[in-house]
Design a protein around this motif. Structure first.
Motif, PDB file in Angstrom:
ATOM      1  N   LYS A  45      10.042   9.532 -11.510  1.00 19.03           N
ATOM      2  CA  LYS A  45      10.665   8.268 -11.875  1.00 19.03           C
ATOM      3  C   LYS A  45      11.493   7.818 -10.665  1.00 19.03           C
ATOM      4  CE  LYS A  45       9.390   7.409 -16.180  1.00 19.03           C
ATOM      5  NZ  LYS A  45      10.310   7.440 -17.331  1.00 19.03           N
ATOM      6  N   ILE A  46      11.406   6.534 -10.349  1.00 13.37           N
ATOM      7  CA  ILE A  46      11.986   6.004  -9.117  1.00 13.37           C
ATOM      8  C   ILE A  46      13.026   4.931  -9.434  1.00 13.37           C
ATOM      9  CG2 ILE A  46      11.479   5.008  -6.851  1.00 13.37           C
ATOM     10  CD1 ILE A  46       9.967   7.588  -7.337  1.00 13.37           C
ATOM     11  N   ILE A  47      14.166   5.016  -8.768  1.00 14.89           N
ATOM     12  CA  ILE A  47      15.129   3.908  -8.742  1.00 14.89           C
ATOM     13  C   ILE A  47      15.070   3.331  -7.335  1.00 14.89           C
ATOM     14  CG2 ILE A  47      17.499   3.161  -9.143  1.00 14.89           C
ATOM     15  CD1 ILE A  47      17.950   5.683 -10.782  1.00 14.89           C
ATOM     16  N   GLU A  48      14.379   2.220  -7.203  1.00 17.51           N
ATOM     17  CA  GLU A  48      14.123   1.596  -5.897  1.00 17.51           C
ATOM     18  C   GLU A  48      14.992   0.361  -5.723  1.00 17.51           C
ATOM     19  OE1 GLU A  48      13.413   1.511  -2.689  1.00 17.51           O
ATOM     20  OE2 GLU A  48      11.314   2.155  -3.001  1.00 17.51           O
ATOM     21  N   ILE A  49      15.387   0.112  -4.485  1.00 15.33           N
ATOM     22  CA  ILE A  49      16.181  -1.081  -4.161  1.00 15.33           C
ATOM     23  C   ILE A  49      15.352  -2.006  -3.275  1.00 15.33           C
ATOM     24  CG2 ILE A  49      18.338  -1.967  -3.222  1.00 15.33           C
ATOM     25  CD1 ILE A  49      18.699  -0.063  -5.590  1.00 15.33           C
ATOM     26  N   LEU A  50      15.215  -3.249  -3.711  1.00 13.88           N
ATOM     27  CA  LEU A  50      14.488  -4.263  -2.947  1.00 13.88           C
ATOM     28  C   LEU A  50      15.437  -5.403  -2.584  1.00 13.88           C
ATOM     29  CD1 LEU A  50      11.923  -5.787  -1.917  1.00 13.88           C
ATOM     30  CD2 LEU A  50      11.585  -6.553  -4.283  1.00 13.88           C
ATOM     31  N   VAL A  75      21.370   8.708  -0.292  1.00 17.14           N
ATOM     32  CA  VAL A  75      20.014   8.234  -0.548  1.00 17.14           C
ATOM     33  C   VAL A  75      19.937   6.715  -0.447  1.00 17.14           C
ATOM     34  CG1 VAL A  75      19.437  10.189  -2.036  1.00 17.14           C
ATOM     35  CG2 VAL A  75      20.420   8.121  -3.047  1.00 17.14           C
ATOM     36  N   SER A  76      18.726   6.240  -0.176  1.00 20.09           N
ATOM     37  CA  SER A  76      18.430   4.808  -0.210  1.00 20.09           C
ATOM     38  C   SER A  76      17.622   4.445  -1.442  1.00 20.09           C
ATOM     39  CB  SER A  76      17.650   4.403   1.048  1.00 20.09           C
ATOM     40  OG  SER A  76      18.400   4.696   2.200  1.00 20.09           O
ATOM     41  N   ARG A  77      17.093   5.461  -2.105  1.00 24.17           N
ATOM     42  CA  ARG A  77      16.419   5.331  -3.398  1.00 24.17           C
ATOM     43  C   ARG A  77      16.560   6.667  -4.102  1.00 24.17           C
ATOM     44  NH1 ARG A  77      12.856   5.237   0.352  1.00 24.17           N
ATOM     45  NH2 ARG A  77      12.569   2.986   0.135  1.00 24.17           N
ATOM     46  N   TYR A 136       0.855  -1.187   0.000  1.00 24.16           N
ATOM     47  CA  TYR A 136       0.000   0.000   0.000  1.00 24.16           C
ATOM     48  C   TYR A 136       0.891   1.237   0.000  1.00 24.16           C
ATOM     49  CZ  TYR A 136      -3.893  -3.092   1.192  1.00 24.16           C
ATOM     50  OH  TYR A 136      -4.845  -4.099   1.162  1.00 24.16           O
ATOM     51  N   ASP A 137       0.521   2.199  -0.810  1.00 24.67           N
ATOM     52  CA  ASP A 137       1.322   3.405  -1.002  1.00 24.67           C
ATOM     53  C   ASP A 137       1.375   4.224   0.287  1.00 24.67           C
ATOM     54  OD1 ASP A 137       2.510   5.759  -1.914  1.00 24.67           O
ATOM     55  OD2 ASP A 137       1.553   5.609  -3.870  1.00 24.67           O
ATOM     56  N   LYS A 138       2.548   4.297   0.917  1.00 26.61           N
ATOM     57  CA  LYS A 138       2.720   5.025   2.176  1.00 26.61           C
ATOM     58  C   LYS A 138       3.588   6.270   2.019  1.00 26.61           C
ATOM     59  CE  LYS A 138       0.449   2.035   4.686  1.00 26.61           C
ATOM     60  NZ  LYS A 138      -0.827   2.391   5.352  1.00 26.61           N
ATOM     61  N   ARG A 139       3.807   6.715   0.790  1.00 19.22           N
ATOM     62  CA  ARG A 139       4.753   7.818   0.597  1.00 19.22           C
ATOM     63  C   ARG A 139       4.296   9.114   1.265  1.00 19.22           C
ATOM     64  NH1 ARG A 139       1.895   7.859  -4.265  1.00 19.22           N
ATOM     65  NH2 ARG A 139       1.501   9.940  -5.171  1.00 19.22           N
ATOM     66  N   GLY A 140       2.984   9.275   1.451  1.00 16.71           N
ATOM     67  CA  GLY A 140       2.478  10.473   2.112  1.00 16.71           C
ATOM     68  C   GLY A 140       2.783  10.521   3.594  1.00 16.71           C
ATOM     69  N   THR A 141       3.176   9.387   4.182  1.00 19.38           N
ATOM     70  CA  THR A 141       3.466   9.332   5.616  1.00 19.38           C
ATOM     71  C   THR A 141       4.962   9.168   5.891  1.00 19.38           C
ATOM     72  OG1 THR A 141       3.175   6.923   5.705  1.00 19.38           O
ATOM     73  CG2 THR A 141       1.208   8.274   6.016  1.00 19.38           C
ATOM     74  N   ILE A 142       5.779   9.172   4.840  1.00 21.87           N
ATOM     75  CA  ILE A 142       7.220   9.002   5.008  1.00 21.87           C
ATOM     76  C   ILE A 142       7.889  10.372   5.058  1.00 21.87           C
ATOM     77  CG2 ILE A 142       9.320   8.053   3.986  1.00 21.87           C
ATOM     78  CD1 ILE A 142       7.573   5.902   2.672  1.00 21.87           C
ATOM     79  N   ASP A 143       8.533  10.688   6.174  1.00 19.02           N
ATOM     80  CA  ASP A 143       9.127  12.020   6.360  1.00 19.02           C
ATOM     81  C   ASP A 143      10.354  12.250   5.489  1.00 19.02           C
ATOM     82  OD1 ASP A 143       7.210  12.723   8.272  1.00 19.02           O
ATOM     83  OD2 ASP A 143       8.368  11.823   9.903  1.00 19.02           O
ATOM     84  N   TYR A 144      11.191  11.242   5.349  1.00 12.48           N
ATOM     85  CA  TYR A 144      12.422  11.385   4.568  1.00 12.48           C
ATOM     86  C   TYR A 144      12.456  10.286   3.505  1.00 12.48           C
ATOM     87  CZ  TYR A 144      13.527  14.289   8.584  1.00 12.48           C
ATOM     88  OH  TYR A 144      13.491  15.252   9.565  1.00 12.48           O
ATOM     89  N   PRO A 145      11.697  10.471   2.427  1.00 15.81           N
ATOM     90  CA  PRO A 145      11.521   9.384   1.447  1.00 15.81           C
ATOM     91  C   PRO A 145      12.800   8.960   0.736  1.00 15.81           C
ATOM     92  CG  PRO A 145      10.608  11.459   0.615  1.00 15.81           C
ATOM     93  CD  PRO A 145      10.929  11.676   2.058  1.00 15.81           C
ATOM     94  N   ALA A 147      18.078   0.918   0.185  1.00 20.76           N
ATOM     95  CA  ALA A 147      19.391   0.441   0.618  1.00 20.76           C
ATOM     96  C   ALA A 147      20.426   1.499   0.274  1.00 20.76           C
ATOM     97  CB  ALA A 147      19.747  -0.892  -0.039  1.00 20.76           C
ATOM     98  N   ARG A 148      21.445   1.616   1.128  1.00 21.79           N
ATOM     99  CA  ARG A 148      22.510   2.595   0.906  1.00 21.79           C
ATOM    100  C   ARG A 148      23.580   2.003  -0.008  1.00 21.79           C
ATOM    101  NH1 ARG A 148      22.822   6.795   4.688  1.00 21.79           N
ATOM    102  NH2 ARG A 148      20.698   7.486   5.146  1.00 21.79           N
ATOM    103  N   ILE A 149      23.231   1.833  -1.260  1.00 25.99           N
ATOM    104  CA  ILE A 149      24.201   1.268  -2.205  1.00 25.99           C
ATOM    105  C   ILE A 149      24.492   2.241  -3.354  1.00 25.99           C
ATOM    106  CG2 ILE A 149      23.575  -1.108  -1.645  1.00 25.99           C
ATOM    107  CD1 ILE A 149      22.027  -1.213  -4.296  1.00 25.99           C
ATOM    108  N   PHE A 150      24.090   3.507  -3.202  1.00 27.56           N
ATOM    109  CA  PHE A 150      24.382   4.524  -4.206  1.00 27.56           C
ATOM    110  C   PHE A 150      25.650   5.282  -3.798  1.00 27.56           C
ATOM    111  CE2 PHE A 150      19.786   3.850  -4.447  1.00 27.56           C
ATOM    112  CZ  PHE A 150      19.615   3.632  -5.807  1.00 27.56           C
ATOM    113  N   LYS A 151      26.633   5.308  -4.672  1.00 25.42           N
ATOM    114  CA  LYS A 151      27.922   5.933  -4.385  1.00 25.42           C
ATOM    115  C   LYS A 151      28.146   7.149  -5.290  1.00 25.42           C
ATOM    116  CE  LYS A 151      28.803   2.655  -1.459  1.00 25.42           C
ATOM    117  NZ  LYS A 151      28.733   2.911   0.003  1.00 25.42           N
TER     118      LYS A 151
END
Length: 317
Positions: free
Chosen positions: A179-184, A206-208, A126-135, A196-200
């Motif tokens: 547009k989203i680059i998401e890590i699962l 960022v985690s995404r 379920y889309d929770k982006r409206g409740t995430i303070d630091y997306p 995930a903290r895999i962006f260098k």
């Protein structure tokens, strides 16, 4: 609702036969879901649209709990997305609903194999982006999902952890798209974890990656082979510039976002992609390394034949 109950009862009655019949039996349910999803998309009344979406989600959940449902390819779907990991660990289903105020709400399921339980388990999204303070930095399980509809999946590994990078679109609101680059990835209990903290070397920690831009624009974000230039570290005295060599590599590439006008501040509703300026990420040891400037061209794309245009010769009157 009566139609939904009929579908569910029909599925329950057919369950014993499904384990013995071919995978083509799932085509019926796939077609039913496509038809129901079309109704959601075409419904004008918001209340009815949301009710139909609940029916769609319930029916999809019921179908995905059937034996051998993971084997079904879902290759004829439309208006909702299905991605399967190359290692057959999971499938992810995502779709969206447009609200009356033109905001977009995303939904989904993760269907993953649990080795300890010897079965496939469903996790609703379920889309929770409206409740995430630091997306951009938030990391959480399926209950803290930053919604999107995913269209591409890339697998990378860092030591013993397998990361699945998802490229997706979020319709967001009346003024912007994202547009989203998401890590699962999955924890030891095979519960999905997003971020995930895999962006260098990215300008932010960022985690995404969230690329937000004007609703009137179209941003290219994909994973493809690209030719780009890398500095050799050697200075060329003839050109009085550094020498570069051309390298071909698979990469996540996207347009750089710039203000629609240099006099307009960097407000997301006025940010547009500049197709001649590309940025990207290259995978190194399970991490995504940011490239601020990519002078790329896809070597797999067929270039059109060169055509000689006839020049008009000036003739004085």
């Amino acid at each position: 609702m009566k139609k939904l109950l009929f579908h569910i009862m029909l599925i329950i009655l057919c369950l014993p036969a499904f384990g013995q019949k071919k995978q083509s039996e799932f085509r019926f349910w796939e077609d039913s879901l496509v038809i129901l999803r079309d109704k959601v998309m075409n419904e004008q009344d918001e209340t009815t649209r949301l009710e139909l979406n609940e029916e769609f989600m319930t029916l999809l959940e019921t179908v995905l709990q059937m034996p051998r449902s993971f084997e079904h390819p879902w290759d004829s779907v439309r208006n909702f997305a299905v991605l399967a990991s190359p290692d057959n660990v999971f499938k992810i289903f995502t779709w969206y609903v447009v609200k009356r105020d033109y905001t977009v709400e995303n939904f989904g399921f993760v269907q993953v194999y649990n080795e300890n339980r010897k079965k496939y388990v469903l996790f609703p999204l379920y889309d929770k982006r409206g409740t995430i303070d630091y997306p951009k930095t938030q990391v959480g399980n399926h209950n803290r999902w930053y919604g999107a509809v995913y269209y591409r999946l890339i697998t990378t590994k860092e030591k013993n952890i397998t990361y699945y990078t998802l490229l997706g679109l979020n319709g967001n609101n009346l003024f912007t798209n994202q547009k989203i680059i998401e890590i699962l990835h999955f924890n030891k209990e095979m519960v999905p974890v997003f971020g995930a903290r895999i962006f260098k070397n990215y300008p932010e920690k960022v985690s995404r990656v969230i690329l937000e831009y004007s609703k009137n624009a179209s941003l290219h974000l994909n994973y493809e082979e690209q030719e780009y230039l890398v500095s050799t570290g050697k200075y060329n005295p003839k050109t009085k510039q550094m020498d570069y060599r051309r390298v071909t590599s698979p990469m996540i590439i996207f347009d750089e976002l710039i203000p629609v006008d240099e006099n307009v501040p960097a407000i997301t509703a006025y940010m547009v992609p500049e197709s001649s300026l590309n940025q990207g990420f290259i995978e190194e040891n399970g991490h995504w390394v940011f490239l601020k400037r990519v002078y790329g061209s896809n070597p797999d794309k067929v270039k059109p034949d060169h055509q000689i245009k006839q020049r008009e010769i000036y003739k004085p009157q």
